[in-house]
Design a protein around this motif. Structure first.
Motif, short mmCIF file in Angstrom:
data_model
loop_
_atom_site.label_atom_id
_atom_site.label_comp_id
_atom_site.label_asym_id
_atom_site.label_seq_id
_atom_site.Cartn_x
_atom_site.Cartn_y
_atom_site.Cartn_z
N LYS A 98 7.71 -10.91 -3.99
CA LYS A 98 7.36 -10.86 -2.56
C LYS A 98 6.73 -9.53 -2.18
CE LYS A 98 8.94 -13.98 0.55
NZ LYS A 98 9.54 -14.23 1.83
N VAL A 99 7.26 -8.49 -2.75
CA VAL A 99 6.74 -7.16 -2.42
C VAL A 99 6.33 -6.48 -3.72
CG1 VAL A 99 7.31 -4.91 -1.48
CG2 VAL A 99 8.21 -6.96 -0.41
N VAL A 100 5.13 -6.02 -3.75
CA VAL A 100 4.64 -5.31 -4.93
C VAL A 100 4.29 -3.89 -4.52
CG1 VAL A 100 2.85 -5.22 -6.68
CG2 VAL A 100 3.74 -7.41 -5.94
N THR A 101 4.83 -2.95 -5.24
CA THR A 101 4.45 -1.56 -4.97
C THR A 101 3.86 -0.98 -6.23
OG1 THR A 101 6.65 -0.85 -5.59
CG2 THR A 101 6.24 -1.19 -3.25
N LYS A 102 2.90 -0.11 -6.04
CA LYS A 102 2.32 0.53 -7.21
C LYS A 102 3.11 1.79 -7.49
CE LYS A 102 -2.45 -0.90 -6.59
NZ LYS A 102 -3.73 -0.41 -6.10
N PRO A 103 3.51 1.98 -8.72
CA PRO A 103 4.27 3.19 -9.02
C PRO A 103 3.40 4.42 -8.84
CG PRO A 103 3.78 1.95 -11.02
CD PRO A 103 3.40 1.09 -9.87
N GLY A 104 3.99 5.45 -8.26
CA GLY A 104 3.27 6.72 -8.09
C GLY A 104 2.30 6.74 -6.94
N HIS A 105 2.27 5.70 -6.12
CA HIS A 105 1.39 5.70 -4.96
C HIS A 105 2.20 5.89 -3.69
CE1 HIS A 105 -2.62 4.21 -6.46
NE2 HIS A 105 -1.87 4.20 -7.54
N ILE A 106 1.70 6.74 -2.83
CA ILE A 106 2.39 6.96 -1.57
C ILE A 106 2.05 5.82 -0.61
CG2 ILE A 106 2.46 8.44 0.47
CD1 ILE A 106 2.12 10.80 -1.44
N ILE A 107 3.07 5.23 -0.05
CA ILE A 107 2.84 4.15 0.92
C ILE A 107 2.90 4.75 2.31
CG2 ILE A 107 3.68 1.96 1.79
CD1 ILE A 107 5.06 1.66 -1.00
N LYS A 108 1.78 4.73 2.99
CA LYS A 108 1.75 5.32 4.33
C LYS A 108 2.09 4.26 5.36
CE LYS A 108 -1.36 9.05 3.38
NZ LYS A 108 -2.76 9.23 3.03
N PRO A 109 2.56 4.70 6.51
CA PRO A 109 2.83 3.71 7.57
C PRO A 109 1.56 2.94 7.90
CG PRO A 109 3.71 5.84 8.16
CD PRO A 109 2.96 6.04 6.90
N ILE A 110 1.75 1.73 8.37
CA ILE A 110 0.61 0.87 8.68
C ILE A 110 -0.24 1.54 9.77
CG2 ILE A 110 1.72 -0.47 10.51
CD1 ILE A 110 0.51 -2.94 9.14
N LYS A 111 -1.54 1.37 9.66
CA LYS A 111 -2.43 1.99 10.65
C LYS A 111 -3.24 0.92 11.34
CE LYS A 111 -3.46 5.57 7.88
NZ LYS A 111 -4.48 6.24 7.12
N ALA A 112 -3.67 1.23 12.53
CA ALA A 112 -4.44 0.24 13.28
C ALA A 112 -5.72 -0.10 12.54
CB ALA A 112 -4.76 0.78 14.67
N GLU A 113 -6.30 0.89 11.87
CA GLU A 113 -7.55 0.64 11.17
C GLU A 113 -7.34 -0.32 10.00
OE1 GLU A 113 -7.22 4.84 11.07
OE2 GLU A 113 -6.68 3.83 12.92
N ASP A 114 -6.15 -0.23 9.41
CA ASP A 114 -5.89 -1.08 8.24
C ASP A 114 -5.98 -2.56 8.57
OD1 ASP A 114 -5.48 1.12 6.77
OD2 ASP A 114 -3.29 1.04 6.83
N VAL A 115 -5.57 -2.89 9.78
CA VAL A 115 -5.50 -4.31 10.13
C VAL A 115 -6.64 -4.72 11.05
CG1 VAL A 115 -3.07 -4.57 9.75
CG2 VAL A 115 -3.87 -3.72 11.94
N GLY A 116 -7.60 -3.82 11.18
CA GLY A 116 -8.80 -4.20 11.92
C GLY A 116 -8.76 -3.89 13.39
N TYR A 117 -7.72 -3.18 13.83
CA TYR A 117 -7.71 -2.76 15.23
C TYR A 117 -8.41 -1.43 15.36
CZ TYR A 117 -4.29 -6.37 16.31
OH TYR A 117 -3.66 -7.56 16.48
N ARG A 118 -8.83 -1.17 16.58
CA ARG A 118 -9.45 0.12 16.87
C ARG A 118 -8.36 1.05 17.38
NH1 ARG A 118 -12.29 2.21 20.82
NH2 ARG A 118 -11.68 0.48 22.17
#
Lengths: 647, 445
Positions: free
Chosen positions: A596-616
């Motif tokens: 269900k959840v896949v994380t890449k080892p050694g990658h920092i997961i940042k909080p979700i951003k408006a730009e990520d989901v297509g919001y301005r």
């Protein structure tokens, strides 16, 4: 204070609104099959190759060499990135296209050769009959086409007509179909002795006549009238006979006609009472229940046997059912009673009909060939199947002992008896039977009444009676108790250990269709199942205790339905579908086991951003907003202060 | 005469190189592979057992502090760097891969109350009991240079917490009131206050960055809007909330760690009922931190244990404890969502795996497939009693175990009393209050 409160409320509402834009995203992420973190995708932008080239310089000698080569061959560096050769090859037919075309051609060739071969074959056929049929068919077809043409395109029809006329004229001129040909002459000689030859000659002459006759253009209305007449002239019976000849089961077809149905009904009634009467006579002897599932074939056999036997029993003891009063089998009695009640209505109706339509019945019965009659007769009555089947089941239960009789004997008897029992003899008996049943039911009712509820042993109190009555009224339509009893019997039967038959048919003796292994063998290889312990509900008539529950297995079983599921079937389905690679293809296995959840080892997961989901996201930083707000506020404040000072 | 022969395409059975795996054609006819449910059940059972066998979450203990660890901070850009502040005013920077302290700063006199890093990772801020806010460079000073803060702000009152804005050069402190500071100035650009009690902690919303949440010792949680420089709403709980944490994936969700042993997850738009009450701790919950995936959070408690809760479950899925770990004061989930760090009273920082039985290091594709399959099997059969029992079983220290029993008895007694009271009073006079509503005293607009 209240001003502050209003401020807060307004601000809160505003913030809530801005936050609500996240609702769909949150929902989507919660329901997502798989979430891959970090969410922001790395930009995999495609850069045109020229751009890459421009920023890159050949450094090593090998690279220099390669570049020289490329330049020599005028390899284009900028768009379009194709050499003239490549362009030409692209323009040419693609491989797939060529393949498709080739396949098409192949198919066409194959079809052509097929039709050629067929035509050749047909040409070679010598059978005159065949050719005659073909010719006739052609003529018919032509006529039909002509008719159509006349309707659609009169001018074309006229042309066609002319053609026919021309053919007539040719015929007239050639005198082809007169008896002057070689064939006709030979036939003429034969005609004296051979009927067929005579017929052939006549046919030819008729043809001649037909061809030489001048065609009259008939008006349409006249023709229609003719056809109508023809239709009316042909009686229904003829049609039916035809259908009989062609169809697989004439009786099925016949039952469609309403009058035919009426004819059948009395026959139904003759079937109905038989099992009941029979049951009465045999109820004390044996009440072994029989499993419900049986093959159709067996059923027919039994029905046949049953019918015959019922006649037997009626001859012997028409009122044999009286003896059931002292019988111990309460269950059976109740069943019988319920049935009898149901039958009462049906019989009355059917008897009325019978009076009106006895004559037709007789006719119908005479038409039938005796031995084949049974099967279609049984098949043909859809409206009555339900009750009859129930009846028969009951009948079966009672007479299972007799059923053990070897089949061939039964059949022989049947065929022997057939001639006299068929139309007339059975009719008289039938009537007798009906009356018997009526008498029986009316006389029976008081004595059986107390036994109606088999599960209650002795309840004579008024209260119980009232309650019983109420229950009876409530479940007037369906017999709950009988159903329950049946269910229980089935449960008992299902739980009984089964015998294991290990006989191999055809092993050590002849085998094949209709041959059975010898009795000795069957006896030898039949492993009798051991009698299990007595059932817990053996002496509890009102209860079915399920003995299937396995304590050891129960420890591993889920007791209550887990939360997200609303029905146990849903849950069972999730358990029953295997996800392992033993049962699934590699692709399906991978799909089924995606985490269900896949994380890449050694990658920092940042909080979700408006730009990520297509919001301005807002262009102004929070600090600048504060500062501007404060300026405005302070200005406002100053103004207010000034105001107050001036006041 | 044409003779027909069997001919197969060699591509179907010949390997390209001998290093390739042998092609094994497989018949998936279900009749050939019977008993799929029992076989998968056994596999699930084995997977569950192996999970428990391999559950060794404790990775390392970082020791070096000379007093209890009071606060922790993650580096925003480097997974290996962790900052910690102790009760003696010392700040240490750790390298997790080497498991060593790489820098020590005597930052404050008295407690280091709060520590936070700047979003770019070049500097960090600390607040202490000495009423100062100090900004430090992340890099160690060169040879011979003195360990000195970039800026120092001397305040009027004690600051009890600090958090940095996620995008802008601004930070917020809390104490008597919530102050928003511009990094360039020595005065707060705005201060917000509602009520008079001291505020324990303040946290910026990581998604909608102008939002702040704070919790005060008068049992309330207050939300602020930094842009409009105004508090938004206040919710008063039964007992004091120690800290809150925002969900990094869901803008309006936050979780509050409460003194009444519970954690409450709120939707900030509807504060009157928490979405979920998370209960399993047997003492005050001191800190909480979300996993960066937003699916789980970890809580540190005074009962010497840390617990991991799924966001949508009221019971924890995991509890970590060791014999030597005392009251856990602070906890952080690392940014790659693989590890958990906790700082406790007895001067140690401990590193745990977030998933107790996870194999560390690079996995081969077959290992990965097996892991995924086992995980799915465990999920599939999680409701089956044997598997459930094995998966749920955890060893607990005696103190926690006995306290759980005790609290269960107390809870049952309370419930019984309420039921009895309801029985013996006028119908409707003792209403049934759900567990979620029970702990909310009021929502103040």
């Amino acid at each position: 204070m209240s001003v502050l409160k209003i401020h807060r409320e307004v601000a809160f509402n505003k913030t809530s609104q801005t936050l609500s834009k996240w609702d769909p995203i949150v929902l989507k992420n919660r329901q997502a099959e798989q979430l891959v973190f970090p969410l922001e995708k790395e930009q995999s932008a495609f850069v045109p190759i020229e751009h890459v080239f421009s920023g890159w310089k050949a450094r090593t000698p090998l690279e220099h060499e390669i570049f020289n080569l490329l330049h020599k061959n005028k390899q284009p560096v900028t768009d379009p990135l194709l050499t003239p050769m490549e362009k030409a090859s692209l323009k040419a037919m693609s491989l797939e296209e060529a393949k498709m075309r080739r396949a098409e051609l192949q198919r066409a060739r194959a079809l052509q050769s097929y039709y050629e071969a067929r035509a050749r074959r047909e040409k070679k056929i010598k059978s005159k009959k065949y050719h005659k049929i073909v010719k006739k068919g052609k003529a018919k077809k032509a006529l039909k086409e002509f008719e159509q043409l006349r309707n659609i395109n009169p001018t074309a029809a006229l042309e066609e007509l002319e053609k026919i006329e021309k053919a007539r004229m040719m015929e007239r001129m050639s005198l082809k179909h007169q008896n002057s040909g070689k064939w006709a002459k030979s036939k003429a000689i034969m005609a004296k002795y051979d009927l067929e030859a005579r017929q052939a000659m006549q046919e030819q002459l008729a043809k001649n006549k037909e061809l030489t006759q001048k065609l009259q253009v008939v008006s349409e209305s006249e023709e229609e009238g003719n056809t109508e007449e023809e239709e009316t002239l042909v009686p229904d019976v003829v049609n039916e006979v035809q259908m009989d000849a062609n169809g697989p089961n004439p009786w099925m077809l016949r039952s469609c006609n309403p009058d035919a149905k009426e004819e059948e009904k009395p026959m139904d009634s003759e079937h109905l009472p038989e099992p009941v009467a029979h049951q009465f006579s045999e109820s004390e002897e044996d009440e072994r229940p029989v499993a419900e599932e049986e093959t159709l074939l067996k059923e027919f056999e039994e029905r046949r046997a049953l019918r015959k036997r019922s006649e037997f029993s009626q001859d012997a003891e028409p009122m044999g059912s009286r003896e059931t009063q002292d019988s111990s089998s309460q269950e059976v009695l109740s069943e019988v009673r319920a049935l009898a009640q149901r039958l009462n209505k049906g019989n009355l109706q059917s008897r009325k009909q019978r009076v009106t339509s006895t004559g037709t019945v007789l006719q119908v019965q005479r038409e039938e060939p005796a031995p084949e009659e049974e099967e279609p007769l049984l098949l043909q009555r859809p409206e009555r199947v339900q009750t009859l089947e129930k009846l028969e089941k009951l009948g079966k239960e009672e007479c299972s002992q007799k059923k053990e009789l070897p089949r061939p004997i039964l059949q022989r008897e049947w065929t022997e008896r057939n001639p006299n029992n068929q139309p007339d003899a059975s009719k008289g008996k039938k009537k007798e039977q009906m009356i018997n049943l009526q008498n029986l039911l009316t006389t029976k009712t008081p004595s059986v009444k107390s036994l109606e509820v088999p599960t209650i042993e002795e309840l004579e109190d008024e209260e119980a009676k009232v309650q019983k009555q109420m229950i009876k009224e409530a479940f007037a339509g369906d017999d709950v108790i009988r159903d329950f009893l049946k269910e229980k019997r089935e449960a008992v039967e299902a739980n009984k250990p089964k015998d294991v038959d290990l006989t191999l048919p055809g092993w050590g003796e002849w085998g094949g269709l209709g041959l059975k292994p010898s009795a000795k063998k069957r006896r030898r290889f039949l492993i009798k199942a051991p009698e299990g312990p007595p059932r817990k509900d053996k002496n509890l008539p009102n209860v079915i205790i399920n003995e299937k529950r396995n304590i050891h297995a129960a420890a591993h079983q889920v007791r209550v339905l887990p939360y997200p599921f609303t029905h146990h079937q849903q849950f069972e389905r999730t358990i029953q579908t295997p996800i392992g690679s033993t049962w699934n293809t590699q692709r399906a296995f991978q799909k089924l086991t995606t985490p269900k959840v896949v994380t890449k080892p050694g990658h920092i997961i940042k909080p979700i951003k408006a730009e990520d989901v297509g919001y301005r996201s807002s262009s102004r930083s929070d600090i600048s907003v504060i500062q501007s707000n404060q300026k405005r506020l302070s200005g406002h404040h100053k103004k207010q202060l000034k105001k107050s000072s001036t006041d | 005469m044409k003779v027909k022969m069997l001919s197969r395409n060699p591509d179907n059975y010949v390997r390209e190189t001998k290093l390739d795996l042998q092609r094994v054609p497989r018949n998936y006819d279900p009749t050939l592979h019977p008993f799929e449910v029992p076989r998968e059940y056994i596999r699930a059972l084995n997977a569950t057992k192996l999970e428990r066998v391999f559950a060794k979450p404790f990775l390392a203990s970082l020791d070096g502090h000379r007093d209890g660890v009071n606060c922790l901070a993650k580096h925003p850009k480097s997974l290996a760097t962790v900052l910690s502040g102790a009760c003696d005013g010392e700040v240490r920077i750790w390298n997790l891969t080497k498991r060593k302290c790489i820098r020590t700063i005597q930052a404050h006199e008295g407690f280091v109350r709060g520590i936070c890093t700047r979003f770019c990772g070049t500097s960090f801020f600390t607040v202490g009991d000495d009423k100062t806010v100090k900004q430090w460079k992340m890099d160690a000073p060169g040879n011979g240079e003195e360990e000195e803060p970039l800026h120092t702000i001397l305040g009027k009152t004690v600051y009890t917490g600090i958090d940095h804005h996620w995008k802008d050069p601004a930070f917020a402190t809390c104490g008597q009131q919530v102050d928003i500071w511009d990094e360039q100035r020595t005065n707060p650009i705005c201060s917000m206050t509602w009520g008079f009690d001291s505020i324990n902690s303040v946290k910026f919303n990581p998604i909608e960055t102008f939002l702040l949440g704070s919790c005060a010792s008068d049992r309330n949680i207050v939300l602020y809007d930094m842009r409009q420089a105004t508090p938004l709403k206040k919710v008063i709980l039964d007992m004091r909330t120690n800290t809150i944490c925002w969900n990094p994936m869901e803008a309006f969700i936050f979780t509050a760690a409460n003194e009444d042993y519970n954690l409450y997850t709120f939707d900030m738009r509807a504060l009157d009922t928490p979405l979920m009450v998370h209960m399993d701790h047997v003492s005050a919950v001191l800190d909480v931190d979300y996993s960066p995936t937003g699916k789980e959070f970890v809580s540190a408690s005074f009962d010497k244990s840390i617990r991991i809760f799924p966001v949508d479950r009221s019971r924890s899925r995991e509890v970590y404890h060791t014999k030597r770990m005392q009251h856990v004061i602070c906890v952080k989930w690392t940014s790659d969502s693989k590890y958990i760090m906790c700082g406790s009273d007895e001067m140690n920082i401990r590193l745990w795996k977030a998933n107790a039985s996870e194999k560390l290091g690079v996995l081969t594709s077959r290992e990965k497939a097996a892991k995924d399959y086992n995980q799915k099997l465990k999920e599939k059969f999680q409701y089956h009693p044997h598997i459930k029992r094995i998966a749920r079983h955890r060893h607990l220290p005696k103190s926690i175990y006995s306290q759980i029993q005790e609290q269960r008895i107390m809870k049952e007694a309370r419930r019984r009393k309420e039921v009895n009271r309801r029985k013996h009073s006028k119908p409707g006079s003792v209403p049934i209050v759900s567990e979620k509503k029970k702990h909310i005293v009021a929502v103040v607009k």
